[in-house]
Scaffold this motif. Structure first.
Motif, PDB file in Angstrom:
ATOM      1  N   LYS A  22      26.710 -34.755  81.511  1.00 44.67           N
ATOM      2  CA  LYS A  22      26.439 -36.118  81.107  1.00 44.67           C
ATOM      3  C   LYS A  22      27.683 -36.833  80.617  1.00 44.67           C
ATOM      4  N   GLY A  62      36.146 -35.080  76.637  1.00 45.47           N
ATOM      5  CA  GLY A  62      37.077 -34.003  76.285  1.00 45.47           C
ATOM      6  C   GLY A  62      36.884 -32.753  77.105  1.00 45.47           C
ATOM      7  N   ALA A  63      37.676 -31.754  76.779  1.00 45.90           N
ATOM      8  CA  ALA A  63      37.520 -30.457  77.433  1.00 45.90           C
ATOM      9  C   ALA A  63      36.132 -29.914  77.096  1.00 45.90           C
ATOM     10  N   ASP A  64      35.638 -29.023  77.958  1.00 42.93           N
ATOM     11  CA  ASP A  64      34.273 -28.505  77.791  1.00 42.93           C
ATOM     12  C   ASP A  64      34.235 -27.515  76.625  1.00 42.93           C
ATOM     13  N   MET A  68      34.898 -23.361  76.045  1.00 40.19           N
ATOM     14  CA  MET A  68      36.029 -22.868  75.232  1.00 40.19           C
ATOM     15  C   MET A  68      35.598 -22.058  74.009  1.00 40.19           C
ATOM     16  N   LEU A  83      45.616 -26.051  81.180  1.00 37.74           N
ATOM     17  CA  LEU A  83      45.116 -27.215  80.437  1.00 37.74           C
ATOM     18  C   LEU A  83      46.202 -28.297  80.387  1.00 37.74           C
ATOM     19  N   TYR A 104      33.256 -43.368  75.832  1.00 39.00           N
ATOM     20  CA  TYR A 104      34.132 -42.445  75.100  1.00 39.00           C
ATOM     21  C   TYR A 104      35.307 -41.951  75.946  1.00 39.00           C
ATOM     22  N   GLY A 107      39.476 -36.503  73.036  1.00 41.88           N
ATOM     23  CA  GLY A 107      40.102 -35.208  73.293  1.00 41.88           C
ATOM     24  C   GLY A 107      40.812 -35.201  74.637  1.00 41.88           C
ATOM     25  N   GLY A 108      40.452 -34.210  75.476  1.00 40.98           N
ATOM     26  CA  GLY A 108      41.042 -34.120  76.814  1.00 40.98           C
ATOM     27  C   GLY A 108      40.810 -35.386  77.639  1.00 40.98           C
ATOM     28  N   GLU A 111      43.476 -37.600  76.677  1.00 44.87           N
ATOM     29  CA  GLU A 111      44.721 -37.031  77.208  1.00 44.87           C
ATOM     30  C   GLU A 111      44.890 -37.348  78.697  1.00 44.87           C
ATOM     31  N   PRO A 130      39.538 -35.888  68.587  1.00 41.78           N
ATOM     32  CA  PRO A 130      38.704 -35.278  67.532  1.00 41.78           C
ATOM     33  C   PRO A 130      38.858 -33.764  67.399  1.00 41.78           C
ATOM     34  N   GLU A 131      39.862 -33.178  68.074  1.00 43.49           N
ATOM     35  CA  GLU A 131      39.972 -31.710  68.092  1.00 43.49           C
ATOM     36  C   GLU A 131      40.000 -31.095  66.701  1.00 43.49           C
ATOM     37  N   LEU A 134      37.103 -29.587  65.375  1.00 37.44           N
ATOM     38  CA  LEU A 134      36.701 -28.302  65.970  1.00 37.44           C
ATOM     39  C   LEU A 134      37.611 -27.182  65.472  1.00 37.44           C
ATOM     40  N   ILE A 136      40.888 -27.204  65.896  1.00 32.44           N
ATOM     41  CA  ILE A 136      42.037 -27.017  66.798  1.00 32.44           C
ATOM     42  C   ILE A 136      42.854 -28.314  66.845  1.00 32.44           C
ATOM     43  N   ILE A 137      43.843 -28.358  67.727  1.00 30.30           N
ATOM     44  CA  ILE A 137      44.618 -29.593  67.935  1.00 30.30           C
ATOM     45  C   ILE A 137      44.533 -29.958  69.417  1.00 30.30           C
ATOM     46  N   HIS A 164      37.396 -41.883  65.572  1.00 29.70           N
ATOM     47  CA  HIS A 164      37.305 -42.666  66.805  1.00 29.70           C
ATOM     48  C   HIS A 164      37.864 -44.059  66.553  1.00 29.70           C
TER      49      HIS A 164
HETATM   50  N1  CAA Z   1      32.104 -30.370  75.844  1.00 32.77           N
HETATM   51  C1  CAA Z   1      30.908 -29.909  76.204  1.00 32.77           C
HETATM   52  N2  CAA Z   1      29.768 -30.608  76.085  1.00 32.77           N
HETATM   53  C2  CAA Z   1      29.854 -31.852  75.579  1.00 32.77           C
HETATM   54  C3  CAA Z   1      31.071 -32.403  75.179  1.00 32.77           C
HETATM   55  C4  CAA Z   1      32.252 -31.615  75.330  1.00 32.77           C
HETATM   56  N3  CAA Z   1      33.472 -32.062  75.020  1.00 32.77           N
HETATM   57  N4  CAA Z   1      30.851 -33.658  74.701  1.00 32.77           N
HETATM   58  C5  CAA Z   1      29.534 -33.873  74.816  1.00 32.77           C
HETATM   59  N5  CAA Z   1      28.923 -32.782  75.343  1.00 32.77           N
HETATM   60  C6  CAA Z   1      27.501 -32.595  75.646  1.00 32.77           C
HETATM   61  C7  CAA Z   1      26.672 -32.412  74.374  1.00 32.77           C
HETATM   62  O1  CAA Z   1      26.731 -31.071  73.935  1.00 32.77           O
HETATM   63  C8  CAA Z   1      25.326 -32.813  74.872  1.00 32.77           C
HETATM   64  O2  CAA Z   1      24.792 -31.739  75.659  1.00 32.77           O
HETATM   65  P1  CAA Z   1      23.213 -31.453  75.676  1.00 32.77           P
HETATM   66  O3  CAA Z   1      22.583 -32.738  76.155  1.00 32.77           O
HETATM   67  O4  CAA Z   1      23.102 -30.324  76.628  1.00 32.77           O
HETATM   68  O5  CAA Z   1      22.845 -31.144  74.260  1.00 32.77           O
HETATM   69  C9  CAA Z   1      25.643 -33.954  75.849  1.00 32.77           C
HETATM   70  O6  CAA Z   1      26.993 -33.783  76.251  1.00 32.77           O
HETATM   71  C10 CAA Z   1      25.491 -35.323  75.235  1.00 32.77           C
HETATM   72  O7  CAA Z   1      26.260 -35.356  74.042  1.00 32.77           O
HETATM   73  P2  CAA Z   1      25.654 -35.866  72.642  1.00 32.77           P
HETATM   74  O8  CAA Z   1      24.201 -35.534  72.555  1.00 32.77           O
HETATM   75  O9  CAA Z   1      26.543 -35.326  71.573  1.00 32.77           O
HETATM   76  O10 CAA Z   1      25.806 -37.436  72.839  1.00 32.77           O
HETATM   77  P3  CAA Z   1      26.129 -38.532  71.733  1.00 32.77           P
HETATM   78  O11 CAA Z   1      26.023 -39.835  72.447  1.00 32.77           O
HETATM   79  O12 CAA Z   1      25.317 -38.316  70.512  1.00 32.77           O
HETATM   80  O13 CAA Z   1      27.660 -38.260  71.324  1.00 32.77           O
HETATM   81  C11 CAA Z   1      30.002 -37.843  71.728  1.00 32.77           C
HETATM   82  C12 CAA Z   1      28.666 -38.406  72.276  1.00 32.77           C
HETATM   83  C13 CAA Z   1      30.502 -38.688  70.555  1.00 32.77           C
HETATM   84  C14 CAA Z   1      30.984 -37.896  72.885  1.00 32.77           C
HETATM   85  C15 CAA Z   1      29.782 -36.402  71.246  1.00 32.77           C
HETATM   86  O14 CAA Z   1      29.121 -35.673  72.256  1.00 32.77           O
HETATM   87  C16 CAA Z   1      31.044 -35.671  70.918  1.00 32.77           C
HETATM   88  O15 CAA Z   1      31.590 -35.830  69.838  1.00 32.77           O
HETATM   89  N6  CAA Z   1      31.548 -34.838  71.878  1.00 32.77           N
HETATM   90  C17 CAA Z   1      32.683 -33.973  71.644  1.00 32.77           C
HETATM   91  C18 CAA Z   1      33.996 -34.722  71.594  1.00 32.77           C
HETATM   92  C19 CAA Z   1      35.110 -33.772  71.346  1.00 32.77           C
HETATM   93  O16 CAA Z   1      35.183 -33.105  70.318  1.00 32.77           O
HETATM   94  N7  CAA Z   1      36.084 -33.698  72.304  1.00 32.77           N
HETATM   95  C20 CAA Z   1      37.217 -32.823  72.197  1.00 32.77           C
HETATM   96  C21 CAA Z   1      36.962 -31.578  72.981  1.00 32.77           C
HETATM   97  S1  CAA Z   1      38.215 -30.355  72.751  1.00 32.77           S
HETATM   98  C22 CAA Z   1      39.485 -30.850  73.745  1.00 32.77           C
HETATM   99  O17 CAA Z   1      39.392 -31.824  74.467  1.00 32.77           O
HETATM  100  C23 CAA Z   1      40.714 -29.993  73.661  1.00 32.77           C
HETATM  101  C24 CAA Z   1      41.870 -30.536  74.423  1.00 32.77           C
HETATM  102  O18 CAA Z   1      42.746 -31.168  73.892  1.00 32.77           O
HETATM  103  C25 CAA Z   1      42.026 -30.292  75.834  1.00 32.77           C
END
Ligand code: CAA
Length: 259
Positions: A22, A62-64, A68, A83, A104, A107-108, A111, A130-131, A134, A136-137, A164
């Motif tokens: 999604k 972002g990344a999944d 991870m 990555l 949105y 994160g990734g 990036e 937002p890492e 979690l 991490i960075i 955000h």
């Molecule tokens: N990875 C995996 N699944 C994710 C995801 C992510 N980054 N972001 C959202 N999802 C999934 C949720 O788990 C949810 O799954 P289900 O329906 O199966 O429960 C679905 O997507 C919808 O998400 P929300 O219910 O949370 O939707 P929302 O509208 O309430 O919030 C959001 C949206 C603000 C984007 C919130 O989902 C969120 O904060 N996501 C994570 C953002 C994040 O932390 N990103 C950094 C990832 S780490 C990274 O990217 C490392 C790097 O540098 C490479």
């Protein structure tokens, strides 16, 4: 064409479309597909500019995290090269690249957008690293490209807090270049990309490389990169066309062929 990423080309402009419902969470497969798309866009001479687009609702969250969450240090230590590799491949596209962001870009996702040359965002966009929340960075270039774009203090604010940023604040800090109504984001990004499609492709590529590479080195080395790129353009037909056209018809009328 990958399962989560496709490249559509129309009139010299490629769209790299991210499509993993999604939230366009970028798993390892999608990272590979983005890198492949970047190589395809880089290699195809008929593509003169590109737009990266995540669709009407979300750019990428972002990344999944699910993928991870259970990774060990040993696994991540190898995976982290890939990555960084997929955003490096995007940043290395030797053509103008515009990120078209609705919803949105976190994160990734941010990036990916940071690896583009320009960012067009919708009024409802939310951007962040937002890492930290979690534990991490950023790991796909965020600490480096964000700080180079907006300066170290603003980058530290975003990376330390994970907060955000809304579109207007992102514009004010130079994180994005243009804010438009959500419904107009893709069209606006395409319009921007289309400006370049009949441009002198080699000069555009040289300009991009000189600016990007120059930011990573001391001034004298940067000036040397510029000097070499500048001189090399005198081997192109577009330089002859551009200057002859200026002398005969005045500025801005040259029809370039792209080499
Ligand atoms: N990875 C995996 N699944 C994710 C995801 C992510 N980054 N972001 C959202 N999802 C999934 C949720 O788990 C949810 O799954 P289900 O329906 O199966 O429960 C679905 O997507 C919808 O998400 P929300 O219910 O949370 O939707 P929302 O509208 O309430 O919030 C959001 C949206 C603000 C984007 C919130 O989902 C969120 O904060 N996501 C994570 C953002 C994040 O932390 N990103 C950094 C990832 S780490 C990274 O990217 C490392 C790097 O540098 C490479």
């Amino acid at each position: 064409m990958g399962e989560f990423v496709r490249v559509d080309v129309e009139n010299g402009v490629a769209t790299i479309r991210l499509d993993r419902p999604k939230m366009n969470a970028i798993n390892a497969q999608m990272q590979g597909e983005i890198a492949e798309a970047a190589l395809q866009v880089s290699a195809d001479d008929d593509i003169r500019a590109a737009v990266i687009y995540g669709g009407e609702k979300v750019f990428a969250a972002g990344a999944d995290i699910k993928e991870m969450a259970e990774m060990s240090y040993a696994v991540m230590s190898a995976h982290s090269r890939r990555l960084q590799g997929f955003t490096k491949a995007l940043a290395a596209i030797p053509k103008p690249v515009i990120a078209a962001i609705t919803g949105y870009a976190l994160g990734g996702g941010l990036e990916v957008a940071l690896a583009a040359d320009f960012r067009v965002v919708g009024e409802g966009a939310r951007l962040g690293q937002p890492e930290i929340q979690l534990g991490i960075i950023p790991g796909a270039g965020g600490t480096q490209r964000l700080a180079r774009l907006v300066g170290p203090a603003r980058a530290k604010d975003l990376v330390f807090s994970g907060r955000h940023v809304k579109a207007d604040e992102a514009l004010a800090m130079g994180l994005v270049d243009r804010v438009v109504p959500d419904a107009d984001v893709y069209a606006e990004a395409l319009k921007l990309a289309e400006r370049y499609k009949n441009g002198p492709a080699m000069a555009l590529s040289a300009a991009k490389q000189a600016i990007d590479s120059g930011l990573d080195v001391d001034l004298d080395t940067g000036l040397e990169i510029e000097r070499l790129q500048f001189s090399a353009l005198f081997a192109t037909e577009d330089q002859k066309t551009g200057m002859t056209s200026f002398l005969e018809q005045g500025p801005g009328k040259a029809g370039f062929i792209g080499h």
